[in-house]
Each structure stands twice: as C-alpha cells, then as structure tokens.
Design a protein around this motif. Structure first.
Motif, PDB file in Angstrom:
ATOM      1  N   PHE A 173      56.098  12.900  56.180  1.00 53.65           N
ATOM      2  CA  PHE A 173      55.198  12.703  55.040  1.00 53.65           C
ATOM      3  C   PHE A 173      53.930  13.553  55.124  1.00 53.65           C
ATOM      4  O   PHE A 173      53.591  14.239  54.153  1.00 53.65           O
ATOM      5  N   PRO A 174      53.202  13.543  56.246  1.00 50.82           N
ATOM      6  CA  PRO A 174      52.034  14.438  56.306  1.00 50.82           C
ATOM      7  C   PRO A 174      52.423  15.908  56.234  1.00 50.82           C
ATOM      8  O   PRO A 174      51.679  16.724  55.680  1.00 50.82           O
ATOM      9  N   PHE A 175      53.617  16.258  56.763  1.00 53.88           N
ATOM     10  CA  PHE A 175      54.057  17.652  56.721  1.00 53.88           C
ATOM     11  C   PHE A 175      54.418  18.058  55.298  1.00 53.88           C
ATOM     12  O   PHE A 175      54.044  19.147  54.833  1.00 53.88           O
ATOM     13  N   ALA A 176      55.139  17.195  54.576  1.00 53.15           N
ATOM     14  CA  ALA A 176      55.480  17.495  53.176  1.00 53.15           C
ATOM     15  C   ALA A 176      54.224  17.619  52.329  1.00 53.15           C
ATOM     16  O   ALA A 176      54.146  18.470  51.431  1.00 53.15           O
ATOM     17  N   ALA A 177      53.232  16.778  52.617  1.00 56.42           N
ATOM     18  CA  ALA A 177      51.962  16.871  51.886  1.00 56.42           C
ATOM     19  C   ALA A 177      51.264  18.190  52.175  1.00 56.42           C
ATOM     20  O   ALA A 177      50.659  18.804  51.283  1.00 56.42           O
ATOM     21  N   LEU A 178      51.351  18.652  53.423  1.00 50.15           N
ATOM     22  CA  LEU A 178      50.739  19.925  53.801  1.00 50.15           C
ATOM     23  C   LEU A 178      51.358  21.077  53.007  1.00 50.15           C
ATOM     24  O   LEU A 178      50.654  21.966  52.514  1.00 50.15           O
ATOM     25  N   LEU A 179      52.684  21.066  52.876  1.00 52.54           N
ATOM     26  CA  LEU A 179      53.360  22.114  52.112  1.00 52.54           C
ATOM     27  C   LEU A 179      52.954  22.080  50.643  1.00 52.54           C
ATOM     28  O   LEU A 179      52.732  23.120  50.023  1.00 52.54           O
ATOM     29  N   SER A 180      52.855  20.885  50.088  1.00 54.01           N
ATOM     30  CA  SER A 180      52.526  20.748  48.664  1.00 54.01           C
ATOM     31  C   SER A 180      51.064  21.057  48.380  1.00 54.01           C
ATOM     32  O   SER A 180      50.714  21.422  47.252  1.00 54.01           O
ATOM     33  N   ALA A 181      50.202  20.902  49.385  1.00 49.84           N
ATOM     34  CA  ALA A 181      48.775  21.135  49.173  1.00 49.84           C
ATOM     35  C   ALA A 181      48.469  22.600  48.900  1.00 49.84           C
ATOM     36  O   ALA A 181      47.490  22.922  48.220  1.00 49.84           O
ATOM     37  N   ILE A 182      49.316  23.503  49.411  1.00 50.00           N
ATOM     38  CA  ILE A 182      49.046  24.938  49.232  1.00 50.00           C
ATOM     39  C   ILE A 182      49.105  25.335  47.758  1.00 50.00           C
ATOM     40  O   ILE A 182      48.141  25.910  47.233  1.00 50.00           O
ATOM     41  N   PRO A 183      50.198  25.042  47.023  1.00 46.62           N
ATOM     42  CA  PRO A 183      50.178  25.372  45.595  1.00 46.62           C
ATOM     43  C   PRO A 183      49.164  24.551  44.803  1.00 46.62           C
ATOM     44  O   PRO A 183      48.646  25.025  43.787  1.00 46.62           O
ATOM     45  N   PHE A 184      48.849  23.326  45.261  1.00 45.53           N
ATOM     46  CA  PHE A 184      47.815  22.539  44.583  1.00 45.53           C
ATOM     47  C   PHE A 184      46.473  23.256  44.633  1.00 45.53           C
ATOM     48  O   PHE A 184      45.715  23.254  43.660  1.00 45.53           O
ATOM     49  N   THR A 185      46.183  23.881  45.758  1.00 43.99           N
ATOM     50  CA  THR A 185      44.917  24.610  45.900  1.00 43.99           C
ATOM     51  C   THR A 185      44.820  25.747  44.899  1.00 43.99           C
ATOM     52  O   THR A 185      43.791  25.936  44.239  1.00 43.99           O
ATOM     53  N   PHE A 186      45.918  26.490  44.746  1.00 45.75           N
ATOM     54  CA  PHE A 186      45.911  27.627  43.824  1.00 45.75           C
ATOM     55  C   PHE A 186      45.923  27.182  42.364  1.00 45.75           C
ATOM     56  O   PHE A 186      45.265  27.782  41.518  1.00 45.75           O
ATOM     57  N   SER A 187      46.680  26.145  42.058  1.00 47.02           N
ATOM     58  CA  SER A 187      46.848  25.761  40.647  1.00 47.02           C
ATOM     59  C   SER A 187      45.635  25.037  40.079  1.00 47.02           C
ATOM     60  O   SER A 187      45.405  25.077  38.872  1.00 47.02           O
ATOM     61  N   ALA A 188      44.854  24.375  40.937  1.00 40.88           N
ATOM     62  CA  ALA A 188      43.705  23.621  40.436  1.00 40.88           C
ATOM     63  C   ALA A 188      42.377  24.166  40.932  1.00 40.88           C
ATOM     64  O   ALA A 188      41.322  23.662  40.537  1.00 40.88           O
ATOM     65  N   GLY A 189      42.406  25.192  41.783  1.00 44.05           N
ATOM     66  CA  GLY A 189      41.165  25.741  42.319  1.00 44.05           C
ATOM     67  C   GLY A 189      40.403  24.746  43.171  1.00 44.05           C
ATOM     68  O   GLY A 189      39.170  24.757  43.204  1.00 44.05           O
ATOM     69  N   MET A 190      41.133  23.867  43.879  1.00 43.43           N
ATOM     70  CA  MET A 190      40.513  22.808  44.679  1.00 43.43           C
ATOM     71  C   MET A 190      40.295  23.272  46.113  1.00 43.43           C
ATOM     72  O   MET A 190      41.059  24.097  46.618  1.00 43.43           O
ATOM     73  N   PRO A 191      39.271  22.743  46.789  1.00 41.78           N
ATOM     74  CA  PRO A 191      39.175  22.955  48.239  1.00 41.78           C
ATOM     75  C   PRO A 191      40.433  22.409  48.909  1.00 41.78           C
ATOM     76  O   PRO A 191      41.051  21.464  48.404  1.00 41.78           O
ATOM     77  N   PHE A 192      40.790  22.967  50.059  1.00 39.60           N
ATOM     78  CA  PHE A 192      42.065  22.576  50.662  1.00 39.60           C
ATOM     79  C   PHE A 192      42.103  21.095  51.032  1.00 39.60           C
ATOM     80  O   PHE A 192      43.138  20.444  50.901  1.00 39.60           O
TER      81      PHE A 192
END
Length: 488
Positions: free
Chosen positions: A96-115
């Motif tokens: 679960f934390p690993f899957a979240a880590l993978l998903s956080a990368i495109p979230f950063t680009f798509s929303a301009g959010m801090p990591f």
C-alpha cells in the motif's frame, strides 16, 4: 472455529516470525505486484487522453512502462520460492505505501502539488480514506485517477493481482489469507479472487447506472461509483455530495456506499437464500448502530436545523461515517460538538469484515460484547461450569479473543497518540480526535483541519494513520520489528 474473522486472526503460524524473512522471496513476489501496480497506472491514461491532457498522459505512460519493465526484470532475475506467512505479511505491509508512492508521481505533475501533498493524496486514495489536500482546480484526469486508486485499494491490490498474475499454490493461498478476511468462497483462492472481483465490478456498474439514472453526469457518475462502492469518499465536487442539488443523488450515493460496506460473501448467499441478509449478524448490528446513530445525531441537530433537514443530514452522515465512505452533504466543521462526537464513535465502529469499509469492524466489536456478556454470566454459574464463547453456532477460540483485544488496544493507542500530537499544534481535543478517527478509520470526513496549509508533521501523522487503518496495524508493526529481518 469461527469462519468469518479478520485477516490477522487467521494466521496460525506466527511462530515463523522468530526467524527472519527471506528478502529475495519477498522481492520476487513484490516484483509481480509491481508489474500489476504499473499496469493499473495505465488506466488513468485513457481518461487523460480523452480530456486532451497529453502531458499527464505522457507521465502515466512513462511511469507505468518503467515500473512494468523494472518489475519484469526483477521477476526474471530473482530465484523461485514459496512464500511463508511472514513473507506474506511483509508484502501486505509494503504494497500500500509503495503503490501510493508510484501514484504520487503523476499526482505531482497533474496538480502541481508538492510531493508530500501528492503522497498524502495517493495514500488517502489507496487506503480508501478520502481526506484531501489537493487544490480545487485539479483536472478530470486527476479526479478520475484518485477515484480509480480508491477502487483498486478497496478490493485490495493483491486480490486483483492474484486473479491475473499469481498461479494457484501455497503462495497464492497465503497472500489471499493475509489480505482477505473470508474463507474461500470457491475451492481455490484464485477462483475466489475472481468471484470477489466480479462481485465488486457488478456493484460498481450498478452504482454507476443508478447515479446516471438519478441525474448525475456520466463522468461524475464514474468517479463516484468507483469511490462509493470502495467506501472511499473522493468526489468530483469540492463540497462533496453537497455539490449536487436535491436529495436524490445523495440518497443514491448512500445506497452505493452501503453496497460496499456489507460483507461481500453475502451476495452469492443471497442468491441461494433470500434470508441470508437478515440472518447475517454483522448486517443486523450495522442496522442497529445506524439506527442509534441517526437518532442521536438528529437529536443534536434539533436546535440548528428544522426536522426535515435534520433527519436528512443525520441519515446521510451517519451512514457515511459508519460505512467509512466519508461523503458529506454539509460542512462538518459547522456541526454541533455533539454531532461530531456521535460521528467520531461511528467512525471507530466501521463496517463489516469482508467489505471495503474500515474502522475497528463490527465483527470484532460484537465478539468483545460477547466477551463482556460472558464475564457477567460467569458470576451466576458454578466455577466448574463450561461456558464456551460462541457467536451463533461457532465457538470463538481464546487466541482469536487475544488477537482482537490486542488490535483494539493498539488501535486505541494510535488514536490517543495521534490526537495528542494534533493538540500540541493547538487543535481542540474534539476536533483532533475527529480528524484522527477519520484517518485511522479510513473514512475521509474532515472538520476542517486537513488542508494543504496543515503542518507537514501532521500530514505525516495522518499518512501513518491511514496506512495503519488500511493495513490493520499488525503487519505494519511487524515490518518494523527487528527480528523480522535479523536473526536474534
């Protein structure tokens, strides 16, 4: 032996943990999960292309492809081996934390959010919580991606991957036993995983159809169906279910949440026996807790709302809290303290074992109530009288009671410690307890504390709480246990 029990209580070979895990075996099976997680990242790509968000689509293609290639490489290079219970526990804690880590990368680009914010959002998605720190201006690809992440996290990443990638055998059985609270519904765990995913997909389709029929736009209906059946709570509207006019759509969202909050094994049984639903002890207690909660919340709202509005708000928010879905039709921060107190307790309770809901779970609480009842009964019986602890016709073993007591104690300890940290930052006890209860119960309701402006330390606390709530504490603690890795 009670058949319907939480996953960690089903592990009868905990003695294996006295020896360290085999890292190469863990990596071998983790590489399979990485391939599956990479494939799942490609699904939001379709939505990004449809809405012409080509930069985001490119990000998903790149990340998904790299992850699949790396997973395939590790899988080819690592030696074969069967998982023992301890390795299965480690994988359950890591995925679960690993899957979240993978998903956080495109979230950063798509929303301009801090990591950190992107990781918070991804953890909230994969744990089916629904707390959000995302900006209000995010695009449709982001909205779909986080609802999709909740849908995947709801059924369980490993259950989906078992259906596709892992062949039947001892390892598959142990992964299933760790991640699913039910005895197999079919002779093999792979067949059972397929059946569970089929039920899950059917419920999602039904949810989508009734939401569209109720007047919700198709895209919103897709996202809400994914997050409602997974009892996740992410919405396409900044004000959640309140963003839709009238009572019809909130009512249909409630129906969708209820479908996900009940034991999935009930659905095949209902087809064969129409009385299976009412005979299920978790279903009956769910109705009891919901009825008591609605009455109490309605009572607390009588001074601030008219009876019709109060009953509507009480019914929706009680089901939302008890099912751990986390949708809202009002600003939770404006509700009376009494209302928030009732909702906090309901978030502790949670839904049924064998569902997508979080919380302590109804079955555990029912067993603890049986223990209390037995203690009182023993005062009126001779000492030599045999009084087994029973739930229906099933005898509950002492070891299971110890495991449940341990879990509830750890749950309470995490709740108290996390709330104390929030209080150190100046938040009141009731609001701190509400917010932490929401994260630990994987609910997603917020009294206004959770936001992008929240201190990073508190974001980290809620991230840990969400992971502990979804993984159910023990596997994550075993991951940090030194003897798991080093022989004493």
């Amino acid at each position: 032996m009670l058949k319907t029990i939480p996953p960690i209580e089903r592990i009868t070979h905990m003695y294996e943990l006295v020896s360290p895990v085999k890292p190469l075996v863990v990596l071998k099976y983790l590489s399979i999960l990485v391939i599956g997680a990479g494939a799942m990242l490609l699904v939001p790509l379709i939505v990004a292309l449809y809405f012409s968000e080509y930069t985001i689509a490119g990000t998903y293609i790149l990340i998904g492809s790299v992850i699949i290639l790396l997973g395939s490489l590790f899988h080819r290079l690592l030696p074969e081996g069967e998982l023992e219970w301890k390795e299965a526990l480690i994988i359950a804690a890591v995925i679960f934390p690993f899957a979240a880590l993978l998903s956080a990368i495109p979230f950063t680009f798509s929303a301009g959010m801090p990591f950190l914010d992107a990781y918070f959002e991804a953890v909230s998605g994969v744990t089916t919580t629904g707390l959000s720190v995302a900006p209000a201006t995010v695009g449709p690809a982001f909205l779909f991606a986080r609802s999709w992440l909740q849908w995947v996290g709801g059924i369980g990443i490993i259950i989906i991957i078992l259906m596709v990638f892992i062949p039947p055998g001892t390892s598959a059985h142990r992964l299933y036993a760790i991640n699913s609270p039910e005895t197999p519904l079919r002779p093999g765990v792979t067949a059972t995983a397929k059946l569970l995913v089929q039920i899950y997909c059917l419920l999602t389709v039904v949810s989508f159809l009734i939401l569209v029929a109720g007047g919700m736009p198709a895209f919103d209906a897709v996202c809400h169906a994914l997050s409602a059946v997974s009892t996740g709570g992410f919405s396409t509207r900044a004000d959640s279910a309140a963003g839709f006019a009238g009572l019809t759509i909130p009512f249909l969202i409630t129906i969708s949440c209820l479908m996900g909050a009940f034991n999935f094994s009930l659905y095949p049984r209902i087809i064969k026996d129409k009385n299976a639903l009412l005979s299920d002890i978790q279903f009956r207690y769910f109705l009891l807790f919901a009825a008591i909660g609605i009455l109490l919340v309605f009572f607390t709202l009588t001074e601030t709302m008219n009876p019709a509005e109060g009953l509507s708000v009480a019914s929706f928010q009680v089901i939302s809290a008890l099912s751990t879905a986390g949708f809202s039709t009002v600003d939770i921060g404006t509700l009376p303290d009494g209302t928030k107190a009732v909702l906090t307790v309901l978030m502790w309770v949670g839904g049924s074992v064998g569902s997508t809901a979080g919380g302590i779970k109804i079955l555990r609480l029912v067993i603890l109530l049986k223990v209390v009842h037995l203690v009182f009964i023993r005062y009126f019986l001779p000492r030599e009288a045999l009084t087994p602890l029973k739930l229906g016709k099933d005898v509950i073993e002492t070891e299971m009671v110890y495991n449940i007591l341990t879990f509830v104690f750890l749950y309470s300890l995490v709740l108290v410690c996390s709330s104390f940290l929030f209080m150190l930052y100046g938040f009141s006890l009731d609001n701190a307890l509400f917010e932490v209860s929401s994260a630990l119960g994987t609910v997603g309701l917020s009294c206004g504390i959770t936001s992008a402006a929240m201190p990073d330390i508190l974001k980290g606390v809620l991230i840990i709480d969400m992971l502990l709530g979804r993984i159910e504490i023990v596997p994550l603690l075993i991951l940090a246990f030194p003897r798991t890795w080093v022989k004493k």
